[in-house]
Design a protein around this motif. Structure first.
Motif, PDB file in Angstrom:
ATOM      1  N   PHE A   1     -18.897  21.586 -24.012  1.00  0.00           N
ATOM      2  CA  PHE A   1     -18.782  23.047 -23.968  1.00  0.00           C
ATOM      3  C   PHE A   1     -17.853  23.462 -25.098  1.00  0.00           C
ATOM      4  CE2 PHE A   1     -16.912  27.039 -22.577  1.00  0.00           C
ATOM      5  CZ  PHE A   1     -18.047  27.752 -22.266  1.00  0.00           C
TER       6      PHE A   1
ATOM      7  N   ARG B   1     -20.902  22.063 -12.980  1.00  0.00           N
ATOM      8  CA  ARG B   1     -21.154  20.648 -13.288  1.00  0.00           C
ATOM      9  C   ARG B   1     -20.749  19.765 -12.122  1.00  0.00           C
ATOM     10  NH1 ARG B   1     -20.379  19.253 -19.534  1.00  0.00           N
ATOM     11  NH2 ARG B   1     -21.173  21.202 -20.377  1.00  0.00           N
TER      12      ARG B   1
ATOM     13  N   MET C   1     -21.108  24.566 -17.032  1.00  0.00           N
ATOM     14  CA  MET C   1     -22.000  24.741 -18.152  1.00  0.00           C
ATOM     15  C   MET C   1     -22.623  26.116 -18.036  1.00  0.00           C
ATOM     16  SD  MET C   1     -25.439  22.691 -19.357  1.00  0.00           S
ATOM     17  CE  MET C   1     -25.230  21.564 -18.063  1.00  0.00           C
ATOM     18  N   LYS C   2     -22.800  26.777 -19.145  1.00  0.00           N
ATOM     19  CA  LYS C   2     -23.422  28.098 -19.179  1.00  0.00           C
ATOM     20  C   LYS C   2     -24.771  27.975 -19.849  1.00  0.00           C
ATOM     21  CE  LYS C   2     -21.702  31.232 -18.079  1.00  0.00           C
ATOM     22  NZ  LYS C   2     -21.737  31.848 -16.786  1.00  0.00           N
TER      23      LYS C   2
ATOM     24  N   PHE D   1     -20.882  30.441 -27.963  1.00  0.00           N
ATOM     25  CA  PHE D   1     -20.786  29.342 -27.012  1.00  0.00           C
ATOM     26  C   PHE D   1     -21.872  28.319 -27.313  1.00  0.00           C
ATOM     27  CE2 PHE D   1     -17.748  31.336 -24.312  1.00  0.00           C
ATOM     28  CZ  PHE D   1     -17.992  32.692 -24.432  1.00  0.00           C
ATOM     29  N   ASP D   2     -21.497  27.057 -27.259  1.00  0.00           N
ATOM     30  CA  ASP D   2     -22.453  25.969 -27.424  1.00  0.00           C
ATOM     31  C   ASP D   2     -22.336  25.085 -26.184  1.00  0.00           C
ATOM     32  OD1 ASP D   2     -24.107  23.923 -28.154  1.00  0.00           O
ATOM     33  OD2 ASP D   2     -22.914  23.277 -29.873  1.00  0.00           O
ATOM     34  N   THR D   3     -23.434  24.939 -25.485  1.00  0.00           N
ATOM     35  CA  THR D   3     -23.406  24.177 -24.231  1.00  0.00           C
ATOM     36  C   THR D   3     -24.268  22.928 -24.318  1.00  0.00           C
ATOM     37  OG1 THR D   3     -25.196  25.548 -23.364  1.00  0.00           O
ATOM     38  CG2 THR D   3     -22.944  26.201 -22.816  1.00  0.00           C
TER      39      THR D   3
ATOM     40  N   CYS E   1     -26.048  35.576 -18.783  1.00  0.00           N
ATOM     41  CA  CYS E   1     -25.499  34.240 -18.614  1.00  0.00           C
ATOM     42  C   CYS E   1     -25.646  33.825 -17.159  1.00  0.00           C
ATOM     43  CB  CYS E   1     -24.018  34.206 -18.988  1.00  0.00           C
ATOM     44  SG  CYS E   1     -23.731  34.437 -20.728  1.00  0.00           S
TER      45      CYS E   1
END
Length: 87
Positions: A59, A16, A1-2, A53-55, A11
């Motif tokens: 992801f 995980r 995960m970012k 990016f959506d975390t 970042c």
């Protein structure tokens, strides 16, 4: 995960599964936590492609599609056909 701080464009990587990451790292499959996202950002910026990016729960990477004109499509199609000997 970012985890991404949009103001600073920094970042931070978070594994995980630290045990799995450690095994992959020892095998040389991965470099280090967080190196891939920055490389992707740089590669896409060099090609003028927007990347997001959506975390959240998953992801998700979203790449903005560039507009292609019919002329470009015809040129690329002809080139691909020539490369595969399908003229």
């Amino acid at each position: 995960m970012k985890l991404h701080d949009s103001k600073m464009q920094i970042c931070r990587g978070v594994a995980r599964n630290p045990i799995l990451f450690d095994a992959f790292h020892r095998l040389g499959i991965t470099e280090k936590i967080g190196s891939g996202i920055n490389r992707m950002r740089e590669a896409m910026a060099a090609r003028n492609i927007e990347i997001e990016f959506d975390t959240g729960d998953f992801f998700i990477v979203t790449l903005a599609r560039q507009t292609v004109t019919p002329q470009v499509t015809a040129q690329v199609t002809a080139q691909v056909l020539r490369n595969y000997g399908i003229d």
